[in-house]
Design a protein around this motif. Sequence first.
Motif, PDB file in Angstrom:
ATOM      1  N   THR A  55      60.776  49.283  18.593  1.00  0.00           N
ATOM      2  CA  THR A  55      61.861  48.191  18.534  1.00  0.00           C
ATOM      3  C   THR A  55      60.745  46.937  18.671  1.00  0.00           C
ATOM      4  O   THR A  55      61.321  45.703  17.833  1.00  0.00           O
ATOM      5  CB  THR A  55      62.786  48.318  19.399  1.00  0.00           C
ATOM      6  N   LEU A  56      60.017  46.799  19.988  1.00  0.00           N
ATOM      7  CA  LEU A  56      59.174  45.428  19.998  1.00  0.00           C
ATOM      8  C   LEU A  56      58.403  45.284  19.120  1.00  0.00           C
ATOM      9  O   LEU A  56      58.118  44.273  18.494  1.00  0.00           O
ATOM     10  CB  LEU A  56      58.410  45.956  21.469  1.00  0.00           C
ATOM     11  N   HIS A  57      57.562  46.241  18.628  1.00  0.00           N
ATOM     12  CA  HIS A  57      56.637  46.203  17.246  1.00  0.00           C
ATOM     13  C   HIS A  57      57.311  45.359  16.198  1.00  0.00           C
ATOM     14  O   HIS A  57      57.008  44.762  15.490  1.00  0.00           O
ATOM     15  CB  HIS A  57      56.208  47.607  17.152  1.00  0.00           C
ATOM     16  N   ASP A  58      58.475  46.114  15.657  1.00  0.00           N
ATOM     17  CA  ASP A  58      59.248  45.416  14.448  1.00  0.00           C
ATOM     18  C   ASP A  58      59.756  44.108  14.808  1.00  0.00           C
ATOM     19  O   ASP A  58      59.924  43.414  13.616  1.00  0.00           O
ATOM     20  CB  ASP A  58      60.336  46.610  14.389  1.00  0.00           C
ATOM     21  N   ASN A  59      60.177  44.045  15.937  1.00  0.00           N
ATOM     22  CA  ASN A  59      60.677  42.486  16.224  1.00  0.00           C
ATOM     23  C   ASN A  59      59.678  41.451  16.286  1.00  0.00           C
ATOM     24  O   ASN A  59      59.878  40.325  15.835  1.00  0.00           O
ATOM     25  CB  ASN A  59      61.544  42.340  17.356  1.00  0.00           C
ATOM     26  N   LEU A  60      58.361  41.937  16.811  1.00  0.00           N
ATOM     27  CA  LEU A  60      57.423  41.015  17.113  1.00  0.00           C
ATOM     28  C   LEU A  60      56.587  40.476  16.108  1.00  0.00           C
ATOM     29  O   LEU A  60      55.913  39.289  15.700  1.00  0.00           O
ATOM     30  CB  LEU A  60      56.602  41.189  18.181  1.00  0.00           C
ATOM     31  N   GLU A  61      56.330  41.581  15.269  1.00  0.00           N
ATOM     32  CA  GLU A  61      55.264  41.300  14.030  1.00  0.00           C
ATOM     33  C   GLU A  61      55.755  40.341  13.202  1.00  0.00           C
ATOM     34  O   GLU A  61      55.011  39.579  12.718  1.00  0.00           O
ATOM     35  CB  GLU A  61      55.172  42.750  13.349  1.00  0.00           C
ATOM     36  N   SER A  62      56.995  40.135  13.030  1.00  0.00           N
ATOM     37  CA  SER A  62      57.508  39.050  11.870  1.00  0.00           C
ATOM     38  C   SER A  62      57.229  37.634  12.492  1.00  0.00           C
ATOM     39  O   SER A  62      57.175  36.876  11.938  1.00  0.00           O
ATOM     40  CB  SER A  62      58.720  39.334  11.582  1.00  0.00           C
ATOM     41  N   LYS A  63      57.029  37.482  13.951  1.00  0.00           N
ATOM     42  CA  LYS A  63      56.765  36.232  14.811  1.00  0.00           C
ATOM     43  C   LYS A  63      55.434  35.872  14.737  1.00  0.00           C
ATOM     44  O   LYS A  63      55.104  34.654  15.179  1.00  0.00           O
ATOM     45  CB  LYS A  63      57.470  36.415  15.960  1.00  0.00           C
ATOM     46  N   LEU A  64      54.518  36.839  14.514  1.00  0.00           N
ATOM     47  CA  LEU A  64      53.062  36.566  14.858  1.00  0.00           C
ATOM     48  C   LEU A  64      52.460  35.919  13.383  1.00  0.00           C
ATOM     49  O   LEU A  64      52.613  36.277  12.169  1.00  0.00           O
ATOM     50  CB  LEU A  64      52.310  37.988  15.031  1.00  0.00           C
ATOM     51  N   ARG A  65      51.598  34.864  14.060  1.00  0.00           N
ATOM     52  CA  ARG A  65      50.981  34.059  12.638  1.00  0.00           C
ATOM     53  C   ARG A  65      49.631  33.948  12.609  1.00  0.00           C
ATOM     54  O   ARG A  65      48.898  34.375  11.839  1.00  0.00           O
ATOM     55  CB  ARG A  65      51.511  32.452  12.890  1.00  0.00           C
ATOM     56  N   GLN A  66      48.875  33.964  13.925  1.00  0.00           N
ATOM     57  CA  GLN A  66      47.488  34.029  14.056  1.00  0.00           C
ATOM     58  C   GLN A  66      46.819  35.204  15.091  1.00  0.00           C
ATOM     59  O   GLN A  66      47.534  35.454  15.992  1.00  0.00           O
ATOM     60  CB  GLN A  66      46.943  32.844  14.698  1.00  0.00           C
ATOM     61  N   PRO A  67      46.098  35.858  14.591  1.00  0.00           N
ATOM     62  CA  PRO A  67      45.445  36.858  15.239  1.00  0.00           C
ATOM     63  C   PRO A  67      45.034  36.508  16.844  1.00  0.00           C
ATOM     64  O   PRO A  67      44.460  35.412  17.097  1.00  0.00           O
ATOM     65  CB  PRO A  67      44.170  37.448  14.643  1.00  0.00           C
ATOM     66  N   GLY A  68      45.501  37.210  17.763  1.00  0.00           N
ATOM     67  CA  GLY A  68      45.182  36.835  19.361  1.00  0.00           C
ATOM     68  C   GLY A  68      45.866  35.847  19.958  1.00  0.00           C
ATOM     69  O   GLY A  68      45.442  35.654  21.097  1.00  0.00           O
ATOM     70  N   LYS A  69      46.907  35.285  19.303  1.00  0.00           N
ATOM     71  CA  LYS A  69      47.667  34.312  19.891  1.00  0.00           C
ATOM     72  C   LYS A  69      49.071  34.412  19.639  1.00  0.00           C
ATOM     73  O   LYS A  69      49.628  35.066  18.606  1.00  0.00           O
ATOM     74  CB  LYS A  69      47.346  33.003  18.987  1.00  0.00           C
ATOM     75  N   LEU A  70      49.992  34.383  20.823  1.00  0.00           N
ATOM     76  CA  LEU A  70      51.245  34.437  21.094  1.00  0.00           C
ATOM     77  C   LEU A  70      52.044  33.382  20.685  1.00  0.00           C
ATOM     78  O   LEU A  70      51.733  32.153  21.084  1.00  0.00           O
ATOM     79  CB  LEU A  70      51.653  34.962  22.491  1.00  0.00           C
ATOM     80  N   GLU A  71      52.829  33.600  19.728  1.00  0.00           N
ATOM     81  CA  GLU A  71      53.815  32.327  19.028  1.00  0.00           C
ATOM     82  C   GLU A  71      54.749  32.142  20.347  1.00  0.00           C
ATOM     83  O   GLU A  71      55.159  32.771  21.080  1.00  0.00           O
ATOM     84  CB  GLU A  71      54.344  32.813  18.039  1.00  0.00           C
ATOM     85  N   PRO A  72      55.175  30.653  20.597  1.00  0.00           N
ATOM     86  CA  PRO A  72      56.038  30.332  21.558  1.00  0.00           C
ATOM     87  C   PRO A  72      57.491  31.148  21.304  1.00  0.00           C
ATOM     88  O   PRO A  72      58.243  31.273  22.327  1.00  0.00           O
ATOM     89  CB  PRO A  72      56.584  28.764  21.233  1.00  0.00           C
ATOM     90  N   SER A  73      57.911  31.665  19.899  1.00  0.00           N
ATOM     91  CA  SER A  73      59.162  32.235  19.970  1.00  0.00           C
ATOM     92  C   SER A  73      59.108  33.510  20.497  1.00  0.00           C
ATOM     93  O   SER A  73      59.711  34.345  21.091  1.00  0.00           O
ATOM     94  CB  SER A  73      59.171  32.334  18.457  1.00  0.00           C
ATOM     95  N   VAL A  74      57.626  34.345  20.586  1.00  0.00           N
ATOM     96  CA  VAL A  74      57.361  35.489  21.341  1.00  0.00           C
ATOM     97  C   VAL A  74      57.634  35.342  22.915  1.00  0.00           C
ATOM     98  O   VAL A  74      58.240  36.240  23.246  1.00  0.00           O
ATOM     99  CB  VAL A  74      56.222  36.198  20.629  1.00  0.00           C
ATOM    100  N   VAL A  75      56.889  34.127  23.456  1.00  0.00           N
ATOM    101  CA  VAL A  75      56.857  33.994  24.706  1.00  0.00           C
ATOM    102  C   VAL A  75      58.527  34.019  25.206  1.00  0.00           C
ATOM    103  O   VAL A  75      59.074  34.352  26.056  1.00  0.00           O
ATOM    104  CB  VAL A  75      56.175  32.737  24.872  1.00  0.00           C
ATOM    105  N   ALA A  76      59.102  33.198  24.300  1.00  0.00           N
ATOM    106  CA  ALA A  76      60.690  32.794  24.692  1.00  0.00           C
ATOM    107  C   ALA A  76      61.313  34.146  24.565  1.00  0.00           C
ATOM    108  O   ALA A  76      62.388  34.431  25.231  1.00  0.00           O
ATOM    109  CB  ALA A  76      61.323  31.712  23.633  1.00  0.00           C
ATOM    110  N   ALA A  77      61.150  34.948  23.723  1.00  0.00           N
ATOM    111  CA  ALA A  77      61.773  36.095  23.647  1.00  0.00           C
ATOM    112  C   ALA A  77      61.745  37.242  24.737  1.00  0.00           C
ATOM    113  O   ALA A  77      62.356  38.248  24.893  1.00  0.00           O
ATOM    114  CB  ALA A  77      61.524  36.888  22.300  1.00  0.00           C
ATOM    115  N   LEU A  78      60.724  36.812  25.487  1.00  0.00           N
ATOM    116  CA  LEU A  78      60.072  37.786  26.875  1.00  0.00           C
ATOM    117  C   LEU A  78      60.062  37.199  27.806  1.00  0.00           C
ATOM    118  O   LEU A  78      59.017  36.692  28.326  1.00  0.00           O
ATOM    119  CB  LEU A  78      58.847  38.569  26.405  1.00  0.00           C
TER     120      LEU A  78
END
Length: 449
Positions: A55-78
């Motif tokens: 579930t995490l994998h499917d939800n987070l992959e659509s929010k990732l833009r650059q390799p090795g960098k967490l987008e603010p939307s990902v941080v906010a979701a966790l």
Amino acid sequence: MHQNKLFNQTRGRLAGWYAVVMGVTLSLSGLVTYQMVAYSHWHAVEQELESVSGTLHDNLESKLRQPGKLEPSVVAALPGLCLANQSCSQQPGNAGRHVLGIVQQNGYYLRFLDQSGQAIALLGQFPGETSADIQEGWKTVKDSDGTRYQQISLLLKTADGTPWGYMQVGRSLKEYDDHLTTLWWLFLIGLPAGIVLVGGTGWWLAGLSMKPIYQSYERMQQFTADAAHELRTPVAAIRATVEAAQDIHPLSEAEIQDTLAVVARQNKRLAQLVQDLLLLSRMDQQTYPIKYSVCCLNDLVVDLVEELFVLEIAKAIKLTHQIRVNEPLFVMGDEAQLSRLISNLITNALQYTLDGGKVTVILERDDHHALIHVQDTGIGIAPANQTRIFDRFYRVNSDRSRHTGGAGLGLAIAKAIVKTHKGSLDVQSELGKGSTFIIRLPLKSNANS
């Protein structure tokens, strides 16, 4: 005493083998149960981690833009996610709840790593050391206290399909290990207790199973002792007579005849006893040749009463018969055996009836059976003895039986003959008022066939 020891040893061996077999069975069953429970729990843990990580994998992959960098939307979701360049105090219980709610459950963690294996962020308390060798799939790790964790690593990609890095989701196996440890201790403690209980039960069951064998063994021993005693009596009489004759020189003609008469009488008694024992043995083994034919009980009863009338004269006992049917009663059987059956009962009645008494043989029928009653006005039989009078060599009054020359086999032979003819033999008696022996034989359905 010796046979008791022998049977107790055999009983102990049976109980021991029963405990061994059941112990092996319980051990194998316990081991299989333990493995099934362990597999079931392990499978549940992996399914749970697969569900969460998927579930995490499917939800987070659509929010990732650059390799090795967490987008603010990902941080906010966790909520509570600690980035690698930050100093965070991981308190899962106070970190809030992310979209899946796993952080508020102690023992879970979530890690993000770049493609080289360097940590990017952590949620929860990670138990192991950071490793540069990251591979997808399952792995079991331990913390410094020895607590195991099951972990799954998944490759994350950006929205355009470029490899981003790795996500690791893990959970503590302490509850799982504690449960199996408890189950293992229960098995270790319960198995010996179960084997002891099984051994006790086996001893009890072996006793129940061997009781008929023990009783049969005791009867066999008693039978052997009684048979030896009965055989010894005529042999001793013959030996004493011969020794007495050898001491007399010379023997007169009368003394020779007296000696031969004693030897002949004891030899006849010995031969009759051996013949009776052989008959009973062959009937027990069902090897006695039975010559079945149609027998008329009316003629058989009348003829036997007439033949035994000489005993009535000798003892001044009135021997009579009553035929209470208006037609002949036919049975299928061995006429010689049926004759001996009725003869034994009449002779027994005459022996135990005092002078002036009466013995009556009655023939009648019910729906499907012929009934022969042998009634006497003799001494009777006590209730305690009525269940044993058909035992071999058993005598209600041994002195009287000795006087009449019986060996205690007449009623046993009668019972065996009735059994071979699929009938029954019962007794009704009262002390001082006489006895009635009742023979029940199946009637032949068609006398002309």
